[in-house]
Design an enzyme around this catalytic site. Structure first.
Site, mmCIF file in Angstrom:
data_model
loop_
_atom_site.group_PDB
_atom_site.id
_atom_site.type_symbol
_atom_site.label_atom_id
_atom_site.label_comp_id
_atom_site.label_asym_id
_atom_site.label_seq_id
_atom_site.Cartn_x
_atom_site.Cartn_y
_atom_site.Cartn_z
ATOM 1 N N SER A 126 0.841 -1.202 0.000
ATOM 2 C CA SER A 126 0.000 0.000 0.000
ATOM 3 C C SER A 126 0.872 1.247 0.000
ATOM 4 C CB SER A 126 -0.844 -0.031 1.275
ATOM 5 O OG SER A 126 -1.414 1.226 1.498
ATOM 6 N N TYR A 151 -2.232 -0.792 10.625
ATOM 7 C CA TYR A 151 -2.425 -1.393 9.297
ATOM 8 C C TYR A 151 -1.225 -1.072 8.405
ATOM 9 C CZ TYR A 151 -3.660 -1.386 4.391
ATOM 10 O OH TYR A 151 -3.607 -1.556 3.029
ATOM 11 N N LYS A 155 1.967 -3.472 6.597
ATOM 12 C CA LYS A 155 2.413 -3.494 5.196
ATOM 13 C C LYS A 155 3.932 -3.242 5.124
ATOM 14 C CE LYS A 155 -1.402 -4.623 3.339
ATOM 15 N NZ LYS A 155 -1.575 -5.979 2.811
#
Ligand code: UDP
Length: 342
Positions: A126, A151, A155
């Site tokens: 991302s 989150y 990644k």
């Protein structure tokens, strides 16, 4: 026909990728435990691929169940790893859920790749890995910033785990794909974004307001240093994004990779503000949305958009759709998706 395992193949981007892979001559199988997707999504996918989707209802944190998929499919040539929790606010509230799932399932799949001799791996990363960068557009060489939430950190950690894995296993090849803001749906309206958990992303919120599932919405922040004060994002149509995965599979299977762990940005390279996206939705679909201008949302970066030179040149990938196509297909899908929950 090369067999590709799509981990999270019934989710939003995974389902569109299964369809695009099939359209380009691959045999895509899926592993999805429906933790954030509807079981009925398999019907929409099967309809589009012209045969029943082979899906393993497996939580990839379960190593034994994961291993069985590889045992039953010794001909898997590449894995595309989508399976992950994806909501920023939820990750702030429940970081353990995010670290436990997003890292454990990645470790399990990598371990199985090693054990069952699968040498090609594509990872859903991302633009969140860049954090609140001031360097725009961001290139793949823009350094990681401070992660804005757990989150994003999963990644960053996921990418680092894969890099280490590639160093330890020189025959293993990975591609890390950094998505900007995926939105829209397949033009047939047979599949689209349909999370089980509460959605927090902009475009599906626009469609939920339009159809009346939400009374109104808020534009989070109108005092940013941008052309109209709202945040700038690089919205990429999910079918263009899906096709980038097919290109990445071909890139690896044809041995075109430059290193054993190549990285690509996937956006269209154009920043669109939140207000511009909202206005495009109203104009293209001839609708009025009930919205108000509100405070900034915690964790949002002011502006981020991609430098896409590398993915265009090396993957040979050209996104074909823009924000108008996104808001049109998203609205078509919203009006067609009731069968999923009937
Ligand atoms: N946004 C908004 N109202 C909403 C949802 C999102 O103004 O109800 C804004 C959000 O603040 C951000 C942009 O839309 O500036 C994109 O947010 P999204 O959650 O879709 O993706 P993100 O860029 O956070 O991954």
């Amino acid at each position: 026909m090369s067999k590709i395992l799509v981990a999270g193949g019934c989710g939003y981007i995974g389902s569109h990728t299964v369809v695009d892979l099939t359209d380009h001559g691959f045999n895509a199988i899926s592993a999805d435990d429906f933790s954030n997707s509807h079981r009925k999504m398999t019907e929409g996918i099967s309809n589009l691929i012209g045969k029943p989707l082979k899906n393993y209802d497996v939580n990839l944190c379960d190593i034994e169940a994961t291993e069985k998929i590889f045992q039953e499919n010794p001909d898997i040539e590449a894995v595309i790893h989508f399976a992950a929790h994806i909501y920023v606010p939820e990750s702030v509230e429940d970081p353990i859920k995010y670290y436990r799932n997003n890292l454990n399932n990645l470790l399990n799949v990598l371990e199985c790749c090693m054990k069952y001799n699968v040498k090609n791996f594509i990872f859903s990363s991302s633009c969140a890995v860049y954090g609140n960068t001031k360097q725009l557009p961001v290139t793949e060489d823009t350094p990681f910033g401070d992660a804005e939430c757990p989150y994003a950190r999963t990644k960053q950690m996921g990418e680092q785990i894969i890099r280490d894995f590639c160093i330890a296993n020189p025959n293993f090849n990975a591609v890390l794909l950094r998505y900007f803001n995926p939105a829209g749906s397949h033009e047939s309206s047979k599949i689209g974004e349909a999370p089980i958990l509460e959605n927090t992303h902009l475009v599906p919120i626009l469609t939920e307001v339009a159809i009346g599932h939400r009374k109104n919405m808020t534009v989070f922040g109108t005092d940013y240093d941008t052309r109209d004060g709202s945040c700038v994002r690089d919205f990429i149509h999910v079918m263009d994004l899906a096709h980038a995965h097919t290109k990445a599979v071909e890139y690896l299977l044809h041995g075109k990779n430059e290193t054993t762990c190549d990285v690509f940005n996937l956006g269209i390279g154009n920043g669109v503000t939140v207000l511009e996206a909202l206005n495009a939705f109203e104009k293209v679909n001839d609708l009025k949305l009930n919205y108000s201008l509100g405070e900034r949302r915690t964790g949002d970066v002011a502006a981020i958009y991609a430098d896409t030179k590398r993915s265009r040149e090396k993957l040979g990938w050209t996104p074909k759709r823009d924000i108008n196509d996104i808001v049109k297909s998203a609205w078509d899908w919203e009006q067609n998706k009731a069968w999923l929950t009937e």
